[in-house]
Design a protein around this motif. Structure first.
Motif, PDB file in Angstrom:
ATOM      1  N   ASN A   1      -7.908  -5.655 -38.189  1.00  0.00           N
ATOM      2  CA  ASN A   1      -8.109  -6.947 -37.546  1.00  0.00           C
ATOM      3  C   ASN A   1      -8.895  -6.727 -36.257  1.00  0.00           C
ATOM      4  O   ASN A   1      -8.925  -5.636 -35.701  1.00  0.00           O
ATOM      5  CB  ASN A   1      -6.765  -7.610 -37.233  1.00  0.00           C
ATOM      6  CG  ASN A   1      -6.887  -9.123 -37.190  1.00  0.00           C
ATOM      7  OD1 ASN A   1      -7.937  -9.649 -36.830  1.00  0.00           O
ATOM      8  ND2 ASN A   1      -5.796  -9.806 -37.545  1.00  0.00           N
TER       9      ASN A   1
ATOM     10  N   ILE B   1      -3.884  -2.458 -42.610  1.00  0.00           N
ATOM     11  CA  ILE B   1      -4.569  -3.722 -42.335  1.00  0.00           C
ATOM     12  C   ILE B   1      -5.515  -3.507 -41.160  1.00  0.00           C
ATOM     13  O   ILE B   1      -5.274  -2.660 -40.303  1.00  0.00           O
ATOM     14  CB  ILE B   1      -3.573  -4.856 -42.029  1.00  0.00           C
ATOM     15  CG1 ILE B   1      -2.748  -4.517 -40.783  1.00  0.00           C
ATOM     16  CG2 ILE B   1      -2.677  -5.136 -43.229  1.00  0.00           C
ATOM     17  CD1 ILE B   1      -1.834  -5.651 -40.327  1.00  0.00           C
TER      18      ILE B   1
ATOM     19  N   PHE C   1       1.030   1.781 -41.718  1.00  0.00           N
ATOM     20  CA  PHE C   1       2.479   1.604 -41.697  1.00  0.00           C
ATOM     21  C   PHE C   1       3.158   2.932 -42.057  1.00  0.00           C
ATOM     22  O   PHE C   1       2.797   3.562 -43.060  1.00  0.00           O
ATOM     23  CB  PHE C   1       2.903   0.500 -42.671  1.00  0.00           C
ATOM     24  CG  PHE C   1       2.289  -0.834 -42.354  1.00  0.00           C
ATOM     25  CD1 PHE C   1       1.176  -1.282 -43.051  1.00  0.00           C
ATOM     26  CD2 PHE C   1       2.816  -1.630 -41.354  1.00  0.00           C
ATOM     27  CE1 PHE C   1       0.603  -2.509 -42.759  1.00  0.00           C
ATOM     28  CE2 PHE C   1       2.255  -2.853 -41.052  1.00  0.00           C
ATOM     29  CZ  PHE C   1       1.128  -3.299 -41.744  1.00  0.00           C
TER      30      PHE C   1
ATOM     31  N   ALA D   1       4.241  -9.996 -38.452  1.00  0.00           N
ATOM     32  CA  ALA D   1       3.853 -11.042 -39.405  1.00  0.00           C
ATOM     33  C   ALA D   1       3.831 -10.534 -40.834  1.00  0.00           C
ATOM     34  O   ALA D   1       3.744 -11.342 -41.779  1.00  0.00           O
ATOM     35  CB  ALA D   1       2.475 -11.603 -39.021  1.00  0.00           C
ATOM     36  N   GLN D   2       3.931  -9.225 -41.039  1.00  0.00           N
ATOM     37  CA  GLN D   2       3.885  -8.653 -42.387  1.00  0.00           C
ATOM     38  C   GLN D   2       5.198  -8.807 -43.153  1.00  0.00           C
ATOM     39  O   GLN D   2       5.228  -8.609 -44.362  1.00  0.00           O
ATOM     40  CB  GLN D   2       3.507  -7.168 -42.299  1.00  0.00           C
ATOM     41  CG  GLN D   2       2.177  -6.910 -41.607  1.00  0.00           C
ATOM     42  CD  GLN D   2       1.029  -7.651 -42.254  1.00  0.00           C
ATOM     43  OE1 GLN D   2       0.862  -7.604 -43.491  1.00  0.00           O
ATOM     44  NE2 GLN D   2       0.224  -8.344 -41.449  1.00  0.00           N
ATOM     45  N   GLY D   3       6.286  -9.161 -42.458  1.00  0.00           N
ATOM     46  CA  GLY D   3       7.561  -9.309 -43.147  1.00  0.00           C
ATOM     47  C   GLY D   3       8.544 -10.124 -42.335  1.00  0.00           C
ATOM     48  O   GLY D   3       8.550 -10.043 -41.100  1.00  0.00           O
TER      49      GLY D   3
ATOM     50  N   LEU E   1       1.035  -8.883 -35.027  1.00  0.00           N
ATOM     51  CA  LEU E   1       0.392  -8.738 -36.341  1.00  0.00           C
ATOM     52  C   LEU E   1       1.288  -7.962 -37.308  1.00  0.00           C
ATOM     53  O   LEU E   1       1.376  -8.282 -38.493  1.00  0.00           O
ATOM     54  CB  LEU E   1      -0.958  -8.033 -36.178  1.00  0.00           C
ATOM     55  CG  LEU E   1      -2.087  -8.831 -35.503  1.00  0.00           C
ATOM     56  CD1 LEU E   1      -3.321  -7.957 -35.335  1.00  0.00           C
ATOM     57  CD2 LEU E   1      -2.433 -10.072 -36.325  1.00  0.00           C
ATOM     58  N   VAL E   2       1.929  -6.911 -36.760  1.00  0.00           N
ATOM     59  CA  VAL E   2       2.833  -6.112 -37.602  1.00  0.00           C
ATOM     60  C   VAL E   2       4.037  -6.948 -38.024  1.00  0.00           C
ATOM     61  O   VAL E   2       4.467  -6.936 -39.186  1.00  0.00           O
ATOM     62  CB  VAL E   2       3.284  -4.845 -36.853  1.00  0.00           C
ATOM     63  CG1 VAL E   2       4.302  -4.087 -37.684  1.00  0.00           C
ATOM     64  CG2 VAL E   2       2.084  -3.956 -36.531  1.00  0.00           C
TER      65      VAL E   2
ATOM     66  N   GLY F   1       2.292   1.789 -47.787  1.00  0.00           N
ATOM     67  CA  GLY F   1       1.561   0.554 -48.046  1.00  0.00           C
ATOM     68  C   GLY F   1       0.135   0.624 -47.532  1.00  0.00           C
ATOM     69  O   GLY F   1      -0.268   1.560 -46.851  1.00  0.00           O
TER      70      GLY F   1
END
Length: 343
Positions: A281, A279, A272, A298-300, A295-296, A276
């Motif tokens: 996957n 991740i 990112f 879904a992080q916020g 997926l990105v 942070g």
């Protein structure tokens, strides 16, 4: 003489100039004094104690007995002829005046004749029986008016000359002022151009410096990316192209994507840009790139899928929104890839 002085003062002449004229002309009469005033107009009045009186006696009517010596002196010089003008014998006639043989003017004494000779340059005089009568009051007034008219004309001419001189000086002053103003404008314009050129050169130098810094930063980034990719390839046991002599021939590279068809899954690491922990996957190789963006997102809760931007560090590439519909295999991201996400 008191009468001449009063006449001159009555004409408006300065008393000091009147005293100077009368003393300088030896009180020979009104006309010599007037001539002296006109001739020395504009000159400062000197100290009268240092002014020498002109020789020639007074302007009183000529007395033959008193002026015999002067007449004899003129005769000796050949200036005055012996015969008396207007007399047939010239023996018994009494000389009452002196006449200029060249212009015909008659003078009542030798002083005035000498004065006339000095001014005109005439040198031929003769004794005359013509008696010069004193001016009547009417003649005095007429003479006074003539003198006043001459004085006014002279003053008028002088005023005109002064006006012309003033105008000429004013024109010169204005021209000099314009030339000076033009010169100042030219100097100011040159200074402005010089300053603009200096600023332009300064901007060019700054641009060059920024470009050099930017190029260095890009080179450093590329070196770090190559180092990271090399280390990753070593960890995964894959061959990494090297710039050394052992580098495979470029013709063999097109055959490399072939084995990628056997990779059913792709391991994706997402970093990112905002910071942070990254991740990791695993997605099917046929999955579209949009799956990575999801997926990105879904992080916020504040991350929109369409606003996600994905960038590959090596080789350097930023994926456009049109790439989101392409599969990971089509984009060459199999069997593994590291992407940086921002939104």
């Amino acid at each position: 003489m008191a009468g001449d002085k009063e006449t001159l003062l009555g004409m408006g002449f300065d008393p000091a100039r009147v005293e100077w004229a009368l003393k300088a002309t030896g009180n020979r009469g009104l006309q010599p004094a007037m001539d002296h005033i006109f001739e020395h107009d504009g000159q400062p009045v000197p100290d009268l104690s240092g002014v020498a009186e002109s020789k020639g006696g007074s302007s009183a009517p000529m007395d033959v007995d008193d002026d015999d010596d002067d007449v004899e002196a003129l005769k000796g010089l050949g200036v005055v002829k012996g015969a008396v003008a207007g007399s047939s014998s010239g023996a018994d006639a009494e000389a009452k005046s002196i006449k200029c043989s060249l212009c015909g003017k008659v003078f009542k004494n030798t002083a005035l004749a000498n004065y006339h000779a000095e001014k005109s340059g005439h040198d031929q005089f003769e004794e005359s029986t013509e008696e010069i009568k004193p001016l009547t009051e009417e003649e005095k007034k007429q003479k006074l008016e003539e003198l006043k008219a001459k004085l006014a004309e002279k003053r008028s001419r002088k005023a005109e000359e002064e006006a012309l001189d003033f105008k000429a000086n004013e024109n010169i002053r204005r021209k000099q002022g314009k030339d000076l103003s033009k010169l100042r404008d030219e100097i100011k314009e040159k200074e402005i151009l010089k300053e603009a050129e200096a600023k332009k050169r300064e901007k060019i130098e700054e641009a060059k410096a920024r470009a050099a810094v930017k190029a260095q930063i890009e080179a450093d980034k590329k070196a770090r990316a190559e180092k990271a990719a090399r280390e990753k390839a070593l960890r995964e046991g894959k061959a990494f192209p090297d710039a050394g002599p052992a580098t495979p021939a470029p013709a063999a590279k097109p055959a490399q994507p072939g084995p990628s068809k056997d990779y059913k899954e792709t391991r994706i690491q997402i970093r990112f840009a905002s910071g942070g922990s990254p991740i990791t996957n695993t997605l099917p190789s046929d999955s579209p790139l949009r799956g990575v963006a999801e997926l990105v997102a879904a992080q916020g809760p504040d991350i929109d899928v369409d606003s996600v931007q994905l960038t590959q560090a090596f080789p350097r590439k930023t994926f456009a929104s049109a790439d989101f519909s392409k599969s990971l295999k089509e984009l060459g991201l199999t069997p593994s890839a590291a992407l940086t996400a921002s939104w």
